[in-house]
Motif scaffolding. Structure first.
Motif, short mmCIF file in Angstrom:
data_model
loop_
_atom_site.label_atom_id
_atom_site.label_comp_id
_atom_site.label_asym_id
_atom_site.label_seq_id
_atom_site.Cartn_x
_atom_site.Cartn_y
_atom_site.Cartn_z
N PRO A 1 33.16 -22.23 -15.03
CA PRO A 1 31.43 -22.25 -15.11
C PRO A 1 30.16 -21.47 -16.38
N LEU A 2 29.30 -21.71 -16.28
CA LEU A 2 28.03 -21.47 -17.11
C LEU A 2 27.56 -20.14 -16.61
N ARG A 3 27.15 -19.86 -15.46
CA ARG A 3 26.58 -18.64 -14.59
C ARG A 3 26.57 -18.66 -14.17
N GLY A 4 26.61 -16.96 -13.53
CA GLY A 4 26.77 -15.79 -12.32
C GLY A 4 28.20 -15.44 -12.21
N LEU A 5 28.58 -14.21 -11.16
CA LEU A 5 29.75 -13.77 -11.57
C LEU A 5 30.65 -14.04 -10.39
N THR A 6 30.03 -14.89 -9.29
CA THR A 6 31.02 -15.68 -8.30
C THR A 6 30.16 -16.90 -8.03
N SER A 7 30.68 -17.49 -7.27
CA SER A 7 30.38 -19.32 -7.25
C SER A 7 29.28 -19.04 -5.48
N ASP A 8 28.56 -19.98 -5.44
CA ASP A 8 27.87 -19.75 -4.28
C ASP A 8 28.11 -20.05 -3.64
N ASN A 9 29.53 -20.51 -3.35
CA ASN A 9 30.49 -20.46 -1.65
C ASN A 9 31.28 -19.13 -1.60
N TRP A 10 31.37 -18.57 -2.75
CA TRP A 10 32.02 -17.10 -2.02
C TRP A 10 32.50 -16.46 -1.06
N VAL A 11 31.06 -16.19 -0.47
CA VAL A 11 31.64 -15.70 1.21
C VAL A 11 32.91 -16.63 1.82
N GLU A 12 32.44 -18.10 1.65
CA GLU A 12 33.28 -18.69 2.30
C GLU A 12 34.77 -19.04 2.18
N LEU A 13 34.91 -18.01 1.09
CA LEU A 13 36.12 -18.53 0.47
C LEU A 13 37.39 -17.46 0.56
N ALA A 14 38.61 -17.51 1.13
CA ALA A 14 39.79 -16.67 1.65
C ALA A 14 39.60 -15.84 0.31
N TRP A 15 40.36 -14.43 0.78
CA TRP A 15 40.46 -13.00 -0.47
C TRP A 15 41.06 -13.44 -1.36
N PRO A 16 42.19 -14.23 -2.08
CA PRO A 16 43.02 -14.93 -3.25
C PRO A 16 41.92 -15.78 -4.02
N ALA A 17 41.39 -16.93 -3.38
CA ALA A 17 40.40 -17.60 -3.46
C ALA A 17 39.45 -17.06 -4.44
N ARG A 18 38.89 -15.88 -3.56
CA ARG A 18 37.57 -15.55 -4.59
C ARG A 18 38.10 -14.30 -5.55
N ILE A 19 39.15 -13.86 -5.69
CA ILE A 19 40.18 -13.24 -6.45
C ILE A 19 39.60 -14.01 -7.64
N ARG A 20 40.92 -15.35 -7.48
CA ARG A 20 40.13 -16.37 -8.57
C ARG A 20 39.00 -16.99 -8.88
N ASP A 21 38.05 -17.00 -7.88
CA ASP A 21 36.95 -17.32 -8.49
C ASP A 21 36.25 -15.95 -9.27
N TYR A 22 36.72 -15.22 -8.73
CA TYR A 22 36.16 -14.14 -10.00
C TYR A 22 36.42 -13.68 -10.88
#
Length: 342
Positions: free
Chosen positions: A179-200
């Protein structure tokens, strides 16, 4: 040790007050203050001719703005109020954003903590083992090749590398892998914790690459040179003469002595990774952190944010320096601190 720490804490106060005093004095002579900034915006919105025709209204507006921002008070009164408020950790409100400065700082902290902490940890996790390996293999092909790579990474500016990575991996011209912008994706709060860590970490990969490559060269060479110097000392030669293996000599006898100069660099490395050098990276990757906040507040003459950010930076820098001093004793118990002045 406790007496030393207490006296060091007391000695931090003059340093902190000195930094704030110098900044406050400089601010008094900087042209284009917040009042002028607001009036310039009014001029643009109202039109140049209409604005100049309202002399009495303008004078009244300027007086109201000075009262609003506290500039109707003498400089020494504002200075004393600033010190009293900062002593209570009241950093005031932003002139331009009309928000509490602490609120603004807390909003930007996740980005700065992410960039600074991971850059610091990754740099040290790479540079110290690499420096030791280079010292053990001094003069080898491995030493020469890694020196070339380290110095090449150090020579490339972080923002230049950032542009290259964006073009190559962030959809600029070739692949769109990150990704080109932001610290997390827009749907980060909707993700499970493993997916949140990967997204981060997916969002952090390119910015951290830019910051780490340019930051670990100095520590790598310092580690190498420190261990080479220790290898040539008498106690190491005696240990080897007794038949101890190289690994035992390295990790049991040399490591503690060699780590003292390395620990010395912790404060500068931590503060540098945490605050300095991230402005261009934050701008390049659209990461809204403290570096960008501080720069924008300076440009817009948002003095409460400037002074509040500086206050926080100075506190953290002084605290980290004290922690580094205490770590000397952890690394080498032979180091003893005496009360200041004795």
């Amino acid at each position: 040790m406790l007496s030393y720490i207490l006296k060091r804490l007391l000695l931090m106060l003059p340093t902190l007050i000195g930094v704030l005093t110098v900044t406050f004095v400089v601010i008094q002579f900087v042209p284009g203050g917040p009042v002028e900034q607001v009036m310039a915006q009014s001029r643009l919105s109202a039109g140049g001719g209409a604005y100049r025709a309202r002399g009495d209204t303008d004078a009244k507006q300027i007086a109201e703005l000075k009262k609003l921002y506290g500039f109707d008070k003498p400089a020494h009164v504002r200075y004393v109020e600033m010190l009293w408020n900062f002593a209570r950790f009241d950093l005031g409100r932003s002139f331009m954003q009309n928000k509490d400065v602490w609120t603004l700082i807390k909003e930007k902290l996740p980005v700065s903590i992410s960039l600074g902490l991971w850059t610091f940890l990754i740099s040290y996790l790479i540079s110290i083992p690499l420096g030791i390996a280079k010292a053990v293999r001094e003069g080898s092909r491995f030493d020469a090749l890694t020196t070339l790579v380290v110095l090449l990474g150090f020579a490339i500016p972080g923002f230049v590398l950032g542009v290259f990575l964006i073009v190559l991996f962030a959809g600029g011209t070739f692949w769109e892998l990150f990704p080109l912008r932001g610290l997390t994706s827009d749907n980060w709060v909707e993700l499970a914790w493993p997916a949140r860590i990967r997204d981060y970490f997916w969002h952090l990969t390119l910015p951290l690459t830019c910051l780490v490559i340019g930051s670990f060269a100095e520590m790598t060479m310092l580690t190498k040179n420190t261990f080479i110097e220790e290898m040539r000392k008498q106690y190491v030669l005696v240990a080897r003469a007794k038949g101890l293996s190289q690994q035992r000599v390295l990790w049991k006898h040399m490591l503690r002595n060699a780590m003292i100069p390395i620990v010395t660099g912790f404060p500068a490395a931590f503060v540098g990774a945490f605050f300095a050098g991230s402005l261009l990276i934050e701008s390049l990757f659209s990461l809204d952190g403290l570096g960008l906040l501080s720069y924008e507040s300076i440009v817009r003459r948002d003095y409460p944010v400037v002074l509040g950010s500086l206050y926080l930076f100075t506190l953290i820098g002084l605290a980290v320096k004290l922690i580094a001093d205490v770590m000397y004793v952890v690394v080498d118990p032979r180091v003893q601190y005496h009360a200041v002045g004795k």
